[in-house]
Design an enzyme around this catalytic site. Structure first.
Site, PDB file in Angstrom:
ATOM      1  N   SER A   1       0.659  -1.251  -0.016  1.00 56.83           N
ATOM      2  CA  SER A   1       0.042  -0.184   0.070  1.00 56.83           C
ATOM      3  C   SER A   1       0.931   1.216  -0.021  1.00 56.83           C
ATOM      4  O   SER A   1       2.190   1.085   0.220  1.00 56.83           O
ATOM      5  CB  SER A   1      -0.818   0.060   1.357  1.00 56.83           C
ATOM      6  OG  SER A   1      -1.427   1.221   1.298  1.00 56.83           O
TER       7      SER A   1
ATOM      8  N   TYR B   1      -2.573  -1.480  10.100  1.00 59.00           N
ATOM      9  CA  TYR B   1      -2.402  -1.702   8.761  1.00 59.00           C
ATOM     10  C   TYR B   1      -1.000  -1.377   8.385  1.00 59.00           C
ATOM     11  O   TYR B   1      -0.667  -2.078   7.306  1.00 59.00           O
ATOM     12  CB  TYR B   1      -3.539  -0.445   8.371  1.00 59.00           C
ATOM     13  CG  TYR B   1      -3.611  -0.726   6.595  1.00 59.00           C
ATOM     14  CD1 TYR B   1      -4.160  -1.759   6.138  1.00 59.00           C
ATOM     15  CD2 TYR B   1      -3.124   0.168   5.662  1.00 59.00           C
ATOM     16  CE1 TYR B   1      -4.649  -1.821   4.647  1.00 59.00           C
ATOM     17  CE2 TYR B   1      -3.319   0.353   4.447  1.00 59.00           C
ATOM     18  CZ  TYR B   1      -3.829  -0.781   3.980  1.00 59.00           C
ATOM     19  OH  TYR B   1      -4.112  -0.939   2.705  1.00 59.00           O
TER      20      TYR B   1
END
Ligand code: NAD
Length: 280
Positions: free
Chosen positions: A140, A153
Site C-alpha cells: 500500500s 495496517y
C-alpha cells in the site's frame, strides 16, 4: 500473460476482481479465491464471460493449513502455477494505537501480513517449478508512509514490503526463476473502507462518529482511482517484471515525501489529516 496460470486471493471485490478481469483479458488461466463466496461467484461469472478458464475456492488466507492445501489443489488442477497475487486485505479500523482493540490488531496482521506470507510460501515451490514464476504482493501507500489510526495496517503493509524485498534477494541469490513485485496502491475506489465498518458492526464494536467520518472522507475524497485502472497498472508492471509498482500519483507523492523528508513528513501528514478529517 497468455496461458499463464495466475492465482489471486481476495478476488471477490475491488482490486482483486479487477485484476482477475484484466488478466483474463490478457489470456491468463485463473485460480480465484475469497472468503466472500457471493462476490467470488460474481467475479467468476464476469471472468467466464470473457472466455477465461477459472477455478474458484473459498479460502481464508489467515488459515495456514488451508492455504497450503489450496496451493496443492491449484497445482494439481492446472498442472502448473506461474503467478500468485497476494491481494486479500482489510484496512483494520480507524482507531489510534492507544484506543485499538487487540482483536482488530491481530486480525489486520493475520489477513494482511500472514495472508501474504502464507500465499507466498505455499506457492513458491510451484512457481519455481514452473520455470517462469512471479510473486506479486499487494502492499500500500501505507507500506511507505505512516498515517494516524492505521497502526496495524501500516505494520502489515510495511511488513509486506520488507518480506517481499527479502524474497527478491533470495530469488536472485538462489538463481530461482521467480520475479518478485511489491505493489503500493494509493487510493483506489473499492469497498475497503466500508467493509471495515461493516466488520466492526458485525462483531459488535461501537463505531464512533469520528470513525464514520473517516470512512466517509476516504470514500469521497481519497479512494479515487477506478479499480480497473489500478489493475491495468499492476498487470503492466508485472509484464515488465517491475520490482516495485506505485499505483497513482498519491502513492508516488507519498514515496517522494518520505524519501526526501524522512524526519519531517509526519508533521506534514498530521497537517493534511487535520485539513481532511478535522482536529483529532
Ligand atoms: N483500495 C485502496 O485504496 C487500497 C490502497 C492500498 C492498498 N490496498 C490493498 O489492496 C488489496 C485489495 O483491497 P481492495 O481495496 O480491493 O478491498 P476490497 O475490500 O474491495 O477487497 C478485499 C477482498 O479481500 C477479501 N478478504 C478479506 N479478508 C480475507 C481473508 N481473511 N481471506 C481471504 N479473503 C479476504 C474480501 O472479502 C474482499 O473481497 C488489499 O490488500 C488492500 O490493503 C487497497
Amino acid at each position: 500473460m497468455k496461458d499463464k496460470v495466475a492465482v489471486i486471493t481476495g478476488a471477490g471485490s475491488g482490486i482483486g476482481r479487477a485484476l482477475a478481469l484484466e488478466l483474463a483479458r490478457r489470456g491468463a488461466r485463473l485460480a480465484l479465491s475469497d472468503v466472500n463466496d457471493a462476490g467470488l461467484a460474481e467475479t467468476a461469472d464476469q471472468v467466464k464471460a470473457l472466455g477465461a478458464e477459472v477455478h474458484t475456492a473459498h479460502l481464508d488466507v489467515t488459515d495456514r493449513a488451508a492455504v497450503e492445501a489450496y496451493a496443492s489443489t491449484v497445482a494439481a488442477h492446472y498442472g502448473v502455477v506461474h503467478q500468485v497475487y497476494n491481494n486479500a486485505g482489510i484496512s483494520g479500523g480507524g482507531r489510534t494505537i492507544l484506543d485499538s482493540d487487540w482483536a482488530a490488531i491481530d486480525q489486520t496482521l493475520a489477513v494482511n501480513l500472514f495472508g501474504v506470507i502464507h500465499g507466498t510460501k505455499a506457492f513458491l515451490p510451484h512457481l519455481i517449478a514452473s520455470g517462469d514464476g512471479h510473486v506479486v504482493n499487494i502492499s500500500s501507500l501505507n507500506g511507505i508512509m505512516a498515517q494516524p489510526t492505521l497502526g496495524a495496517y501500516c505494520a502489515s503493509k510495511f511488513g509486506v514490503r520488507g518480506f517481499t524485498e527479502v524474497l527478491r534477494t533470495e530469488m536472485i541469490n538462489g538463481g530461482h526463476p521467480v520475479k518478485v513485485t511489491v505493489v503500493h496502491p494509493g487510493g483506489v475506489k473499492t469497498d475497503i473502507a466500508s467493509a471495515t465498518l461493516r466488520m466492526a458492526q458485525t462483531e459488535g464494536y461501537e463505531v464512533s462518529a469520528t470513525e464514520k467520518n473517516r470512512m466517509r472522507v476516504y470514500n469521497e475524497k481519497l479512494l479515487k482511482m477506478p479499480a480497473d485502472q489500478a489493475a491495468r497498472i499492476i498487470a503492466d508492471g508485472v509484464q515488465k517484471g517491475a520490482p516495485r509498482v506505485r499505483v497513482g500519483n498519491d502513492a508516488k507523492m507519498a514515496d517522494r515525501l518520505v524519501r526526501f523528508l524522512p524526519r519531517y513528513y509526519p508533521k506534514f501528514v498530521v497537517n493534511l489529516e487535520r485539513r481532511l478529517f478535522g482536529k483529532a
